[in-house]
Structures are given as structure tokens and as C-alpha cells.
Design a protein around this motif. Structure first.
Motif, PDB file in Angstrom:
ATOM      1  N   VAL A   1       0.987  -1.087   0.006  1.00 25.83           N
ATOM      2  CA  VAL A   1      -0.114  -0.071  -0.043  1.00 25.83           C
ATOM      3  C   VAL A   1       1.017   1.385   0.020  1.00 25.83           C
ATOM      4  N   PHE A   2       1.867   1.038   0.934  1.00 20.69           N
ATOM      5  CA  PHE A   2       2.763   2.536   0.748  1.00 20.69           C
ATOM      6  C   PHE A   2       3.676   2.538  -0.449  1.00 20.69           C
ATOM      7  N   TRP A   3       3.979   1.435  -1.000  1.00 19.27           N
ATOM      8  CA  TRP A   3       4.477   1.679  -2.304  1.00 19.27           C
ATOM      9  C   TRP A   3       3.725   2.338  -3.399  1.00 19.27           C
ATOM     10  N   GLY A   4       2.507   1.607  -3.486  1.00 20.13           N
ATOM     11  CA  GLY A   4       1.485   2.316  -4.387  1.00 20.13           C
ATOM     12  C   GLY A   4       1.370   3.651  -4.143  1.00 20.13           C
ATOM     13  N   ALA A   5       1.197   3.964  -2.875  1.00 17.60           N
ATOM     14  CA  ALA A   5       0.765   5.596  -2.616  1.00 17.60           C
ATOM     15  C   ALA A   5       1.970   6.212  -3.100  1.00 17.60           C
TER      16      ALA A   5
ATOM     17  N   ARG B   1       4.007   5.692  -5.532  1.00 18.12           N
ATOM     18  CA  ARG B   1       3.987   5.629  -7.074  1.00 18.12           C
ATOM     19  C   ARG B   1       3.133   7.053  -7.345  1.00 18.12           C
ATOM     20  N   LEU B   2       1.943   7.069  -6.682  1.00 12.05           N
ATOM     21  CA  LEU B   2       1.001   7.990  -7.158  1.00 12.05           C
ATOM     22  C   LEU B   2       1.603   9.273  -6.647  1.00 12.05           C
ATOM     23  N   TYR B   3       1.912   9.533  -5.520  1.00 11.55           N
ATOM     24  CA  TYR B   3       2.470  10.775  -5.133  1.00 11.55           C
ATOM     25  C   TYR B   3       3.447  11.229  -5.920  1.00 11.55           C
ATOM     26  N   ARG B   4       4.661  10.338  -6.445  1.00 13.72           N
ATOM     27  CA  ARG B   4       5.793  10.849  -6.775  1.00 13.72           C
ATOM     28  C   ARG B   4       5.706  11.172  -8.417  1.00 13.72           C
ATOM     29  N   TYR B   5       4.757  10.222  -9.058  1.00 15.85           N
ATOM     30  CA  TYR B   5       4.574  10.555 -10.426  1.00 15.85           C
ATOM     31  C   TYR B   5       3.208  11.178 -10.929  1.00 15.85           C
ATOM     32  N   GLY B   6       2.657  11.242  -9.942  1.00 14.83           N
ATOM     33  CA  GLY B   6       1.240  11.877 -10.182  1.00 14.83           C
ATOM     34  C   GLY B   6       0.169  11.076 -11.116  1.00 14.83           C
ATOM     35  N   VAL B   7      -0.807  11.723 -11.697  1.00  9.55           N
ATOM     36  CA  VAL B   7      -1.640  11.064 -12.625  1.00  9.55           C
ATOM     37  C   VAL B   7      -1.544  11.186 -13.991  1.00  9.55           C
ATOM     38  N   ALA B   8      -0.557  11.967 -14.325  1.00  8.15           N
ATOM     39  CA  ALA B   8      -0.281  12.222 -15.615  1.00  8.15           C
ATOM     40  C   ALA B   8       0.183  10.799 -16.662  1.00  8.15           C
ATOM     41  N   ASP B   9       1.057  10.326 -16.042  1.00  8.03           N
ATOM     42  CA  ASP B   9       1.581   9.226 -16.678  1.00  8.03           C
ATOM     43  C   ASP B   9       0.604   7.936 -16.287  1.00  8.03           C
TER      44      ASP B   9
ATOM     45  N   ALA C   1      -1.661   3.336 -13.198  1.00  7.05           N
ATOM     46  CA  ALA C   1      -2.112   1.935 -13.006  1.00  7.05           C
ATOM     47  C   ALA C   1      -1.186   1.376 -12.116  1.00  7.05           C
ATOM     48  N   ALA C   2      -0.112   1.319 -12.225  1.00  7.27           N
ATOM     49  CA  ALA C   2       1.006   0.408 -11.150  1.00  7.27           C
ATOM     50  C   ALA C   2       0.622   1.066  -9.713  1.00  7.27           C
ATOM     51  N   GLY C   3       0.614   2.258  -9.622  1.00  6.47           N
ATOM     52  CA  GLY C   3       0.235   2.477  -8.210  1.00  6.47           C
ATOM     53  C   GLY C   3      -1.207   2.068  -7.646  1.00  6.47           C
ATOM     54  N   CYS C   4      -2.044   2.151  -8.447  1.00  8.67           N
ATOM     55  CA  CYS C   4      -3.385   1.798  -8.157  1.00  8.67           C
ATOM     56  C   CYS C   4      -3.404   0.159  -7.838  1.00  8.67           C
ATOM     57  N   LEU C   5      -2.773  -0.585  -8.791  1.00  9.92           N
ATOM     58  CA  LEU C   5      -2.739  -1.957  -8.590  1.00  9.92           C
ATOM     59  C   LEU C   5      -2.024  -2.456  -7.389  1.00  9.92           C
ATOM     60  N   LEU C   6      -1.033  -1.504  -7.072  1.00  9.84           N
ATOM     61  CA  LEU C   6      -0.188  -2.002  -5.868  1.00  9.84           C
ATOM     62  C   LEU C   6      -0.913  -1.708  -4.612  1.00  9.84           C
ATOM     63  N   MET C   7      -1.539  -0.593  -4.702  1.00  8.52           N
ATOM     64  CA  MET C   7      -2.526  -0.269  -3.411  1.00  8.52           C
ATOM     65  C   MET C   7      -3.801  -1.409  -3.263  1.00  8.52           C
TER      66      MET C   7
END
Length: 119
Positions: A51-55, A57-65, A70-76
Motif C-alpha cells: 500500500v505504501f509503495w503504491g501510494a 508511486r501516485l505521489y511521486r509520478y502523479g496521474v499524468a503518466d 495503473a501501477a500505483g493503483c494496482l499496488l495499493m
């Protein structure tokens, strides 16, 4: 040579990396042998770290990529499904899906990291 340069030298060598991982695994196994009450803590490290890894990814790279999104959401989602697998008694199909979602999330993150490093 300071400590960080020595650690980089050991970690960049494949044999040094393997020995580091083996020593770390041996230390974890030794601690769990001496203190078996820590086993539930170790069991819950995997879903929480997913969950922390996915979060992150979302925080670091945002929703533009979209691939990183998808990777962040799937990890969470994988962290939550694996946690529910640990909490709830599931059938074979539901248990398989609960354990497969984190694997898919990790592979999507690997693809996203590959494409981020390409360009």
C-alpha cells in the motif's frame, strides 16, 4: 573510502548483493526463531508495504503518466486484497485472485519503471 562508498561497492557487485540478501534473510530468520511473537508483524509487512509503495508511486509520478497511475493503483489494491486474504477465510478462487493482484501490480510497476527509464 567511507561507509557509503563501501556499501555501493558491495551492492553493485552481484556476489556482494547475493551475500547481503542472504545475511539479511538469515538475520530475519534468526530473530523470528528467537522471538516467534514477531511473526504476525512480519506477516503484515507485505500488505502494508504494498500500500505504501503504491501510494508513493501516485505521489511521486502523479496521474499524468497512465502506466505509473495503473501501477500505483494496482499496488495499493494488491495490498488491500492481500490483507483481506490474511484476515478472511476465502475459497480457492478468491484466495488465488487476492494473491494474484499484488503480482500483477508489481509487474505493471516494473513496466512503468522501464518506460520511465527509457525516456
Amino acid at each position: 573510502m567511507n561507509v557509503s562508498q563501501s556499501a555501493d561497492t558491495v551492492w553493485n557487485n552481484p556476489v556482494g548483493r547475493l551475500l547481503t540478501l542472504l545475511v539479511g534473510g538469515g538475520l530475519v530468520a534468526g530473530v523470528l526463531t528467537i522471538y516467534p511473537q514477531l511473526l504476525p508483524v512480519v506477516r503484515w509487512v507485505v500488505p502494508v508495504s504494498l500500500v505504501f509503495w503504491g501510494a508513493s508511486r501516485l505521489y511521486r509520478y502523479g496521474v499524468a503518466d497512465s502506466l505509473s497511475l495503473a501501477a500505483g493503483c494496482l499496488l495499493m489494491l494488491g495490498g488491500f486484497t492481500y490483507a483481506s486474504y490474511l484476515l478472511i477465510s476465502m475459497g480457492e478462487l478468491a484466495g488465488t485472485v487476492a494473491q494474484l493482484v499484488p503480482v500483477v501490480g508489481i509487474f505493471v510497476e516494473m513496466f512503468a519503471a522501464h518506460y520511465r527509464n527509457q525516456g
